[in-house]
Design an enzyme around this catalytic site. Structure first.
Site, PDB file in Angstrom:
ATOM      1  N   ALA A  92      81.178  11.368  65.311  1.00  0.00           N
ATOM      2  CA  ALA A  92      80.847  10.009  65.730  1.00  0.00           C
ATOM      3  C   ALA A  92      81.599   8.985  64.892  1.00  0.00           C
ATOM      4  CB  ALA A  92      79.350   9.778  65.606  1.00  0.00           C
TER       5      ALA A  92
ATOM      6  N   GLU B   2      78.908  18.912  68.986  1.00  0.00           N
ATOM      7  CA  GLU B   2      77.843  18.869  69.994  1.00  0.00           C
ATOM      8  C   GLU B   2      78.436  18.726  71.395  1.00  0.00           C
ATOM      9  OE1 GLU B   2      74.206  16.771  67.550  1.00  0.00           O
ATOM     10  OE2 GLU B   2      76.020  15.595  67.906  1.00  0.00           O
TER      11      GLU B   2
END
Length: 257
Positions: free
Chosen positions: A65, A111
């Site tokens: 992220a 993820e």
């Protein structure tokens, strides 16, 4: 948020979705995730697309992220964030997705890759959930998605230790399905996606739905769901075509109906 860091191309019946933000190691922001989710949703609605390849190219899949964005969240804004909604949308994609992973595949990037159905990795790939080292935990499946592939021990190591593993360890524990030279990772993923795309489209979607049910239902419920899906496919034109082609010793011509 801009979505110019996501590019899509077509390879016959395969959609290729490329994260193209190399200067930031393909760090994920809300715009990127929203664009990926929108591309996968459009693929689900397009009868000409039967499978997707999701990649960051031969350099890095995604280093995780965008920390600048993440650090600006409060508890309330994080729960309502487009990032969270985008990950949920990606997880709901109905058509098969092959991840083509090279370089860093960390945090949210990991993820994202593990939300795909198959993972082809370059020999330079590195995997991990380092969120614990920053004082928080994975928030888009990183405490759950390792377990079905690599087991509870590997899942605990990933979430609690925050250590990185190379591609060979990832292959040994089952996190990835195939390892190839980094420069060949997209071609290898495309080969798998093309093979999927040549199958009966309705059967491919049903197979994905059945596979995903394993982590959401009891074994008995999942088996009953599988039977229900199979029964529905028997009424399709593709099932009739497949059996006729087999008996007539010719390649099937699936229509997706």
């Amino acid at each position: 948020m801009p979505d110019s860091f996501v590019r899509t191309t077509r390879d016959g019946a395969v959609l290729v979705v490329l994260i193209d933000r190399p200067q930031a190691r393909n760090a994920l922001n809300p715009g990127i995730l929203t664009a990926i989710a929108a591309s996968l949703a459009a693929a689900d609605e397009n009868p000409e697309i039967c499978a997707t390849v999701l990649t960051g190219g031969p350099g890095n899949f995604s280093a995780g992220a965008d920390i600048d964005v993440l650090s600006g969240h409060s508890p309330a804004t994080y729960l309502a964030s487009p990032t969270r909604r985008a990950f949920e949308s990606i997880a709901r994609a109905e058509k098969p997705i092959v991840a083509a992973v090279a370089g860093y595949c960390l945090g949210g990037g990991c993820e994202l890759a593990l939300a795909c159905d198959l993972v082809v990795a370059g020999d330079n790939a590195v995997f991990g959930q380092p969120e614990i080292n920053l004082g928080f935990i994975p928030g888009a499946g990183g405490t759950q998605l390792w377990r079905p592939r690599a087991g509870a021990g590997a899942q605990a190591d990933a979430a609690l230790l925050g250590e990185l593993i190379d591609v060979w360890e990832a292959r040994r524990i089952g996190l990835v399905d195939e390892v190839v030279p980094a420069e060949a990772v997209i071609d290898a993923a495309l080969a798998k996606a093309r093979t999927i795309a040549a199958k009966a489209p309705l059967a491919s979607r049903a197979a994905k739905a059945a596979l995903k049910s394993a982590g959401r239902m009891s074994m008995q419920s999942a088996l009953e769901y599988e039977v229900t899906l199979m029964a529905g496919l028997l009424a399709t034109e593709d099932a009739q075509e497949g059996t006729n082609a087999f008996l007539q010793k010719r390649p099937p011509q699936f229509k997706g109906r």
